[in-house]
Design an enzyme around this catalytic site. Structure first.
Site, PDB file in Angstrom:
ATOM      1  N   TYR A  72       0.602  -1.305   0.061  1.00  0.00           N
ATOM      2  CA  TYR A  72       0.145  -0.009  -0.045  1.00  0.00           C
ATOM      3  C   TYR A  72       0.811   1.177   0.013  1.00  0.00           C
ATOM      4  O   TYR A  72       0.498   2.307  -0.437  1.00  0.00           O
ATOM      5  CB  TYR A  72      -0.903   0.032   1.275  1.00  0.00           C
ATOM      6  CG  TYR A  72      -1.862   1.146   1.261  1.00  0.00           C
ATOM      7  CD1 TYR A  72      -3.218   0.670   0.609  1.00  0.00           C
ATOM      8  CD2 TYR A  72      -1.583   2.371   1.524  1.00  0.00           C
ATOM      9  CE1 TYR A  72      -4.242   1.815   0.650  1.00  0.00           C
ATOM     10  CE2 TYR A  72      -2.692   3.523   1.504  1.00  0.00           C
ATOM     11  CZ  TYR A  72      -3.821   3.036   1.037  1.00  0.00           C
ATOM     12  OH  TYR A  72      -4.770   4.018   1.003  1.00  0.00           O
ATOM     13  N   PHE A 124      -6.656  19.417 -24.878  1.00  0.00           N
ATOM     14  CA  PHE A 124      -7.571  18.158 -25.292  1.00  0.00           C
ATOM     15  C   PHE A 124      -8.834  18.406 -24.367  1.00  0.00           C
ATOM     16  O   PHE A 124      -8.917  18.986 -23.434  1.00  0.00           O
ATOM     17  CB  PHE A 124      -6.769  16.943 -24.529  1.00  0.00           C
ATOM     18  CG  PHE A 124      -7.451  15.713 -24.865  1.00  0.00           C
ATOM     19  CD1 PHE A 124      -7.739  15.272 -26.274  1.00  0.00           C
ATOM     20  CD2 PHE A 124      -8.095  15.042 -23.894  1.00  0.00           C
ATOM     21  CE1 PHE A 124      -8.395  14.027 -26.406  1.00  0.00           C
ATOM     22  CE2 PHE A 124      -8.875  13.777 -24.199  1.00  0.00           C
ATOM     23  CZ  PHE A 124      -8.856  13.364 -25.550  1.00  0.00           C
ATOM     24  N   ASP A 125     -10.084  17.651 -25.057  1.00  0.00           N
ATOM     25  CA  ASP A 125     -11.115  17.746 -24.298  1.00  0.00           C
ATOM     26  C   ASP A 125     -11.359  17.692 -22.860  1.00  0.00           C
ATOM     27  O   ASP A 125     -11.988  18.393 -22.192  1.00  0.00           O
ATOM     28  CB  ASP A 125     -12.325  16.802 -24.806  1.00  0.00           C
ATOM     29  CG  ASP A 125     -12.066  16.023 -25.951  1.00  0.00           C
ATOM     30  OD1 ASP A 125     -11.000  16.502 -26.875  1.00  0.00           O
ATOM     31  OD2 ASP A 125     -12.848  15.050 -26.296  1.00  0.00           O
ATOM     32  N   ASP A 214       1.415  18.814 -21.269  1.00  0.00           N
ATOM     33  CA  ASP A 214       0.413  17.529 -21.393  1.00  0.00           C
ATOM     34  C   ASP A 214       1.202  16.691 -22.256  1.00  0.00           C
ATOM     35  O   ASP A 214       1.121  16.763 -23.443  1.00  0.00           O
ATOM     36  CB  ASP A 214      -0.823  17.975 -21.931  1.00  0.00           C
ATOM     37  CG  ASP A 214      -1.840  16.898 -22.034  1.00  0.00           C
ATOM     38  OD1 ASP A 214      -1.348  15.819 -22.057  1.00  0.00           O
ATOM     39  OD2 ASP A 214      -3.147  17.098 -22.545  1.00  0.00           O
ATOM     40  N   ALA A 216       1.015  13.353 -23.209  1.00  0.00           N
ATOM     41  CA  ALA A 216       0.589  12.006 -23.659  1.00  0.00           C
ATOM     42  C   ALA A 216       1.294  11.257 -24.467  1.00  0.00           C
ATOM     43  O   ALA A 216       1.902  10.300 -24.730  1.00  0.00           O
ATOM     44  CB  ALA A 216      -0.879  12.247 -23.968  1.00  0.00           C
ATOM     45  N   LYS A 257      -0.826   6.199 -23.675  1.00  0.00           N
ATOM     46  CA  LYS A 257      -0.354   6.671 -25.024  1.00  0.00           C
ATOM     47  C   LYS A 257       1.158   6.258 -25.011  1.00  0.00           C
ATOM     48  O   LYS A 257       1.536   5.119 -25.048  1.00  0.00           O
ATOM     49  CB  LYS A 257      -0.723   8.096 -25.464  1.00  0.00           C
ATOM     50  CG  LYS A 257      -1.960   8.158 -25.840  1.00  0.00           C
ATOM     51  CD  LYS A 257      -2.782   8.732 -24.668  1.00  0.00           C
ATOM     52  CE  LYS A 257      -4.198   9.367 -24.902  1.00  0.00           C
ATOM     53  NZ  LYS A 257      -5.021   9.227 -23.715  1.00  0.00           N
ATOM     54  N   HIS A 449     -20.461  13.539 -28.190  1.00  0.00           N
ATOM     55  CA  HIS A 449     -20.144  12.652 -29.146  1.00  0.00           C
ATOM     56  C   HIS A 449     -20.117  11.166 -28.423  1.00  0.00           C
ATOM     57  O   HIS A 449     -20.403  10.215 -29.145  1.00  0.00           O
ATOM     58  CB  HIS A 449     -18.853  12.971 -29.438  1.00  0.00           C
ATOM     59  CG  HIS A 449     -17.675  12.774 -28.552  1.00  0.00           C
ATOM     60  ND1 HIS A 449     -17.523  13.709 -27.745  1.00  0.00           N
ATOM     61  CD2 HIS A 449     -16.562  12.034 -28.651  1.00  0.00           C
ATOM     62  CE1 HIS A 449     -16.158  13.383 -27.084  1.00  0.00           C
ATOM     63  NE2 HIS A 449     -15.879  12.483 -27.631  1.00  0.00           N
TER      64      HIS A 449
HETATM   65  N1  F0G Z   1      -4.084  14.788 -23.066  1.00  0.00           N
HETATM   66  C1  F0G Z   1      -4.163  14.241 -24.146  1.00  0.00           C
HETATM   67  C2  F0G Z   1      -3.328  15.023 -25.231  1.00  0.00           C
HETATM   68  C3  F0G Z   1      -5.075  13.253 -24.616  1.00  0.00           C
HETATM   69  O1  F0G Z   1      -4.990  12.914 -25.739  1.00  0.00           O
HETATM   70  C4  F0G Z   1      -5.712  12.548 -23.864  1.00  0.00           C
HETATM   71  C5  F0G Z   1      -6.419  11.430 -24.008  1.00  0.00           C
HETATM   72  C6  F0G Z   1      -5.629  13.090 -22.286  1.00  0.00           C
HETATM   73  C7  F0G Z   1      -4.947  14.174 -22.053  1.00  0.00           C
HETATM   74  C8  F0G Z   1      -6.644  12.487 -21.225  1.00  0.00           C
HETATM   75  O2  F0G Z   1      -5.921  11.184 -20.866  1.00  0.00           O
HETATM   76  O3  F0G Z   1      -7.606   9.312 -21.500  1.00  0.00           O
HETATM   77  O4  F0G Z   1      -5.603   8.926 -20.208  1.00  0.00           O
HETATM   78  O5  F0G Z   1      -7.690  10.356 -19.358  1.00  0.00           O
HETATM   79  N2  F0G Z   1      -6.694  11.135 -25.127  1.00  0.00           N
HETATM   80  C9  F0G Z   1      -7.467   9.731 -25.754  1.00  0.00           C
HETATM   81  C10 F0G Z   1      -7.586  10.033 -27.281  1.00  0.00           C
HETATM   82  C11 F0G Z   1      -8.757   9.533 -25.045  1.00  0.00           C
HETATM   83  O6  F0G Z   1      -8.359   8.917 -27.803  1.00  0.00           O
HETATM   84  O7  F0G Z   1      -7.186  10.950 -27.901  1.00  0.00           O
HETATM   85  P1  F0G Z   1      -6.674   9.837 -20.346  1.00  0.00           P
END
Ligand code: F0G
Length: 458
Positions: A72, A124-125, A214, A216, A257, A449
């Site tokens: 833990y 990102f969204d 960010d 990813a 990713k 979406h």
């Molecule tokens: N930042 C970027 C640039 C991303 O592409 C994503 C996720 C996230 C943050 C969020 O990360 O999914 O681990 O919580 N992108 C995916 C996509 C979902 O399909 O492009 P997460």
């Protein structure tokens, strides 16, 4: 004779995938409300929905999983992960989280407040969501050229320094940090140059601000710097990553990713005050400091994945598949966001289906056609995803309308890539027969979406 290109790995385990008939797919997509998120994965032949958490782990990663320490507190696997992250980024404070958006949630809970402005390049969204949820503003400062899909620029993901400086001039006291997304997913997996990161750093320093990457797809970004930016050809990916992160103060990471794992994420930073502030939120939201949202075995696999994916051979094998897909689309004349990005091809649906009005969602129409054609699942990154304007409730038709076809890491072979391209060609060749798009039957107020129900127009 020069030897042809080949993968830097061989295959030890396989997973069957199944084909279907056009009749079956027509039925299935109807049942799914003409939304590919509603399909069962078994109804898909080649899945290009996302490159997130869909990659294949290596034998080294699977063996690391067997050695995972599930304690833990203070697990050995945490320290392995922390060491791997520090080696690549130079950041010594690390907080694991269950995925990227959880890293955003924890860090932004500490840093973002009502009325703040967070400038960046095409947030990102989920990043935008976590900013707006806190009643702050995500200000997009991406270069204008990113909107023109046919314009070839080596670093189309860049931040426009003038736009950034304007936000800082106007709101300096309300900017908690600048966020730069590498690679820029929303603009088409487009990279950000080292020169641009340096320029952002200079502006940040002028206003006394910090920078979050960010990250990813940071390794893919480093690959493009090596290939496209003068002065980096002879540097290793790890050296380039170190330099990228040296220009930032911290990072949020979706390890699904470029971490080469199926689930996981983290925050890392060089600043103790950010770490201390984030600590207060990780414990209630995610878990104790040395596991956050992750299993010990998953942290162990991620430590290996980060090391593997910052090796040139791994990246060249991956980006080769994107280049192959792009070269086939060029041959067939299919328009996409140029040049090809790191993780996906973004088909320019407005150019493929100019006869479909924007309010009949051209990219969604093309996504459905491609699924019906060959069972290939892409996704719309366009007008449905853009949601409605929160004030006017009008659809937002100002940006691009893309079909994104992601390539999972180490999953499909070049033959699958050829199938994707051929299926696109078949749809493209009969594009004039596609006369109408779709209309919305039901939608959620936000992030529609994922769950939208659609009806094809006759
Ligand atoms: N930042 C970027 C640039 C991303 O592409 C994503 C996720 C996230 C943050 C969020 O990360 O999914 O681990 O919580 N992108 C995916 C996509 C979902 O399909 O492009 P997460």
């Amino acid at each position: 004779m020069e030897l042809p290109f080949a993968e830097s790995w061989k295959i030890k385990m396989v997973e069957p995938i199944t084909k279907s008939t056009r009749e079956q797919r027509e039925e299935w997509i109807k049942e799914a409300g003409y939304n590919v998120f509603g399909l069962k994965a078994d109804q898909v032949y080649i899945d290009c929905l996302t490159d997130s958490g869909t990659g294949a782990m290596s034998d080294r990663q699977w063996s690391a999983m067997m050695m995972g320490d599930e304690s833990y507190a203070g697990a050995r696997s945490f320290f392995e992960l922390k060491d791997a992250i520090e080696k690549i980024t130079g950041f010594k404070y690390v907080i694991p989280t269950h995925q990227g958006r959880a890293a955003e949630n924890v860090l932004f809970s500490a840093l973002v407040h009502e009325g703040d402005y967070v400038p960046g390049n095409s947030h990102f969204d989920t990043t935008k969501g976590h900013i707006e949820f806190r009643k702050a503003h995500a200000v997009d400062c991406t270069i204008d050229e990113a909107k023109d899909t046919q314009k070839e620029l080596p670093f189309k993901g860049n931040v426009d320094p003038e736009k950034l400086e304007k936000v800082l001039e106007q709101h300096a006291d309300k900017v908690p940090f600048i966020i730069v997304t590498v690679t820029n997913n929303t603009a088409g997996g487009q990279p950000v140059s080292m020169a641009n990161l340096r320029e952002v750093r200079k502006i940040a320093d002028k206003y006394g601000k910090r920078i979050v990457l960010d990250s990813a797809r940071f390794a893919e970004n480093a690959y493009f710097i090596k290939k496209r930016e003068p002065g980096y050809q002879d540097k290793t990916i790890k050296e380039i990553c170190k330099e990228m992160f040296s220009l930032a103060d911290g990072m949020t990471m979706s390890a699904k990713k470029d971490g080469l794992v199926n689930m996981g994420g983290f925050i890392a930073t060089r600043w103790e005050d950010w770490y201390e502030a984030a600590k207060a939120f990780v414990i209630p939201f995610e878990g104790y400091l040395t596991y956050g949202g992750m299993n010990g075995r998953d942290m162990a696999a991620l430590a290996v994945g980060l090391d593997e994916n910052t090796e040139f051979d791994t990246l060249v094998t991956r980006i080769h598949q994107l280049e192959l897909l792009a070269s086939l689309l060029d041959e067939y004349g299919i328009p996409y966001q140029r040049p090809i990005g790191g993780h996906a091809v973004f088909i320019d649906a407005l150019r493929v289906l100019p006869q479909i009005p924007k309010n009949e969602f051209p990219a969604q129409t093309l996504t459905i056609e491609l699924y019906k054609e060959a069972g290939i699942r892409g996704c719309e990154i366009g007008y449905i995803l853009a949601d409605r304007d929160p004030v006017t409730r009008e659809n937002r038709f100002s940006g691009n309308d893309f079909v994104r076809l992601c390539i999972p890491r180490r999953v499909y072979t070049d033959n699958h890539i050829r199938v994707i391209a051929a299926a696109l060609k078949n749809v493209y060749d009969r594009r004039d027969e596609i006369k109408r798009g779709v209309e919305i039957e039901w939608e959620a107020e936000l992030m529609r979406h994922f769950t939208v129900k659609l009806k094809p127009l006759q």
